[in-house]
Design a protein around this motif. Structure first.
Motif, PDB file in Angstrom:
ATOM      1  N   ILE A  59      41.551  31.982  39.568  1.00  0.00           N
ATOM      2  CA  ILE A  59      40.574  30.963  39.138  1.00  0.00           C
ATOM      3  C   ILE A  59      39.819  31.485  37.913  1.00  0.00           C
ATOM      4  CG2 ILE A  59      38.546  29.628  39.862  1.00  0.00           C
ATOM      5  CD1 ILE A  59      39.628  29.781  42.750  1.00  0.00           C
ATOM      6  N   PRO A  60      39.818  30.734  36.825  1.00  0.00           N
ATOM      7  CA  PRO A  60      39.157  31.231  35.607  1.00  0.00           C
ATOM      8  C   PRO A  60      37.656  31.443  35.810  1.00  0.00           C
ATOM      9  CG  PRO A  60      40.457  29.250  35.143  1.00  0.00           C
ATOM     10  CD  PRO A  60      40.409  29.401  36.631  1.00  0.00           C
ATOM     11  N   TYR A 229      34.926  34.666  46.907  1.00  0.00           N
ATOM     12  CA  TYR A 229      36.186  34.716  46.161  1.00  0.00           C
ATOM     13  C   TYR A 229      36.275  36.056  45.420  1.00  0.00           C
ATOM     14  CZ  TYR A 229      39.870  33.573  42.833  1.00  0.00           C
ATOM     15  OH  TYR A 229      41.028  33.582  42.097  1.00  0.00           O
ATOM     16  N   GLY A 230      37.336  36.807  45.694  1.00  0.00           N
ATOM     17  CA  GLY A 230      37.535  38.102  45.026  1.00  0.00           C
ATOM     18  C   GLY A 230      36.858  39.249  45.760  1.00  0.00           C
ATOM     19  N   SER A 231      36.167  38.950  46.863  1.00  0.00           N
ATOM     20  CA  SER A 231      35.547  40.040  47.616  1.00  0.00           C
ATOM     21  C   SER A 231      36.653  40.899  48.232  1.00  0.00           C
ATOM     22  CB  SER A 231      34.670  39.464  48.731  1.00  0.00           C
ATOM     23  OG  SER A 231      34.467  40.453  49.711  1.00  0.00           O
ATOM     24  N   PRO A 232      36.576  42.236  48.072  1.00  0.00           N
ATOM     25  CA  PRO A 232      37.618  43.087  48.645  1.00  0.00           C
ATOM     26  C   PRO A 232      37.680  43.001  50.163  1.00  0.00           C
ATOM     27  CG  PRO A 232      35.812  44.415  47.797  1.00  0.00           C
ATOM     28  CD  PRO A 232      35.536  42.991  47.377  1.00  0.00           C
ATOM     29  N   TYR A 233      36.628  42.468  50.775  1.00  0.00           N
ATOM     30  CA  TYR A 233      36.595  42.389  52.240  1.00  0.00           C
ATOM     31  C   TYR A 233      37.255  41.118  52.782  1.00  0.00           C
ATOM     32  CZ  TYR A 233      33.409  46.197  51.561  1.00  0.00           C
ATOM     33  OH  TYR A 233      32.874  47.386  51.170  1.00  0.00           O
ATOM     34  N   TRP A 234      37.442  40.126  51.914  1.00  0.00           N
ATOM     35  CA  TRP A 234      37.941  38.823  52.387  1.00  0.00           C
ATOM     36  C   TRP A 234      39.136  38.399  51.542  1.00  0.00           C
ATOM     37  CZ3 TRP A 234      35.669  38.439  56.809  1.00  0.00           C
ATOM     38  CH2 TRP A 234      34.330  38.775  56.982  1.00  0.00           C
ATOM     39  N   ASN A 242      43.038  30.734  45.877  1.00  0.00           N
ATOM     40  CA  ASN A 242      44.077  30.773  44.827  1.00  0.00           C
ATOM     41  C   ASN A 242      45.094  29.660  45.056  1.00  0.00           C
ATOM     42  OD1 ASN A 242      43.233  32.920  43.277  1.00  0.00           O
ATOM     43  ND2 ASN A 242      44.543  34.449  44.263  1.00  0.00           N
ATOM     44  N   ASP A 243      45.545  29.510  46.312  1.00  0.00           N
ATOM     45  CA  ASP A 243      46.570  28.506  46.618  1.00  0.00           C
ATOM     46  C   ASP A 243      46.017  27.088  46.416  1.00  0.00           C
ATOM     47  OD1 ASP A 243      48.268  30.552  47.104  1.00  0.00           O
ATOM     48  OD2 ASP A 243      48.389  30.277  49.282  1.00  0.00           O
ATOM     49  N   LEU A 244      44.740  26.894  46.793  1.00  0.00           N
ATOM     50  CA  LEU A 244      44.139  25.570  46.589  1.00  0.00           C
ATOM     51  C   LEU A 244      44.035  25.279  45.089  1.00  0.00           C
ATOM     52  CD1 LEU A 244      41.416  25.750  49.366  1.00  0.00           C
ATOM     53  CD2 LEU A 244      43.155  23.963  49.184  1.00  0.00           C
ATOM     54  N   MET A 254      38.268  24.254  38.939  1.00  0.00           N
ATOM     55  CA  MET A 254      37.484  25.249  39.698  1.00  0.00           C
ATOM     56  C   MET A 254      37.147  26.413  38.769  1.00  0.00           C
ATOM     57  SD  MET A 254      39.502  26.106  43.197  1.00  0.00           S
ATOM     58  CE  MET A 254      39.169  25.381  44.751  1.00  0.00           C
ATOM     59  N   ARG A 255      35.949  26.956  38.903  1.00  0.00           N
ATOM     60  CA  ARG A 255      35.575  28.133  38.105  1.00  0.00           C
ATOM     61  C   ARG A 255      34.875  29.165  38.981  1.00  0.00           C
ATOM     62  NH1 ARG A 255      38.778  26.222  35.457  1.00  0.00           N
ATOM     63  NH2 ARG A 255      38.744  25.522  33.305  1.00  0.00           N
TER      64      ARG A 255
END
Ligand SMILES: C[S@@+](CC[C@H](N)C(=O)[O-])C[C@H]1O[C@@H](n2cnc3c(N)ncnc32)[C@H](O)[C@@H]1O
Length: 267
Positions: A59-60, A229-234, A242-244, A254-255
């Motif tokens: 996601i940009p 989004y992008g959290s190393p824990y999740w 990403n898939d959505l 989405m941003r």
């Protein structure tokens, strides 16, 4: 002689500090953190090692300032951050988005202690109502979909919404209870200006909660926010978003807000 005096002075001060920390000091969070730190230093516990990096972020990124014409003035309440809350900067960005949009109705999936709920209500103003859904801790083993490893710690808590209950904004907030996979959202569908998706962090829950969020938004438009989004824990949450993003043409806008794990999308 001076060395011995310095040693004794330091020893007595440390002793006093320890006595304080182990008695009334434990009542304050920052002092409990010192005690936790001591257990690490003494080798009694291992420091949690952040898991290795996760999926590529598709996601940009956008700067927060690109999301509004002029950053609105906001109130940021309950600034102390607890594990499970959004960061201080994320709370500011969410508050700015809300103050800019002036929503009349917001829905949050995943209340936790209600810090973001409270700030959404406070920045939307008295004309807005915020609904927030949380899973009762007794239902942790009965969820409709599989929750992520790590979700339990945020589900199992004494109460939901402690940060807004008793506050002047509580009258603008409705606490709802249930599992977002099975909850009857029909009374709220098509009525929301903003939906904040911050419940269970598994792949399937993010997908299902996003489908719910789309149904909750008013037909004429609105805003969806996701956290982590992008959290190393999740990592599964990141894969799901990403898939959505890749699989839903309308989600191409989405941003990911720079410096945060927030994703924002306007209908
Ligand atoms: C990370 S916390 C939310 C943090 C909160 N939004 C904030 O900004 O401070 C996740 C919350 O989602 C709730 N939750 C987890 N699974 C859920 C489910 N299936 N349905 C509803 N709520 C759920 C948990 O009880 C927890 O309170």
């Amino acid at each position: 002689m001076t060395k011995a005096f310095t040693f004794i002075k330091r020893y007595l001060l440390s002793l006093a500090g320890c006595l304080y920390l182990l008695t009334v000091g434990v009542l304050r969070r920052e002092h409990r953190e010192i005690l936790h730190e001591i257990t690490f230093r003494l080798g009694l516990r291992k420091r949690p090692v952040p898991p290795p990096s996760g999926p590529t972020l598709l996601i940009p990124v956008t700067e927060a300032k690109a999301l509004f014409s002029a950053p609105p003035l906001v109130s940021v309440l309950e600034q102390d951050v607890a594990d499970g809350n959004v960061s201080g900067y994320e709370l500011l960005v969410i508050s700015q988005l809300i103050a800019d949009l002036k929503p009349k109705a917001c829905f949050e999936i995943g209340t936790f202690d209600g810090r973001t709920t409270l700030n959404m209500a406070a920045n939307a103003g008295t004309d807005c109502h915020v609904y927030t859904l949380d899973l009762p801790q007794e239902e942790v083993d009965k969820t409709g979909l599989k929750i992520a490893t790590g979700d339990e710690q945020f589900i199992k808590k004494e109460s939901s919404g402690a940060r807004f209950s008793g506050s002047p904004w509580a009258k603008n907030i409705t606490q709802l209870y249930g599992d977002s996979a099975t909850f009857d959202f029909s009374p709220y569908e098509g009525k929301m200006d903003v939906v904040f998706v911050d419940g269970a962090h598994s792949y399937d829950y993010v997908k299902s909660d996003t489908a719910v969020a789309l149904r909750l938004l008013k037909p004429e438009g609105g805003l969806i926010l996701w956290h982590d989004y992008g959290s190393p824990y999740w990592k599964d949450l990141t894969r799901s978003l990403n898939d959505l993003y890749e699989g839903t043409p309308s989600f191409k806008s989405m941003r990911n807000v720079m410096g945060t794990v927030l994703v924002v999308w306007r209908k």
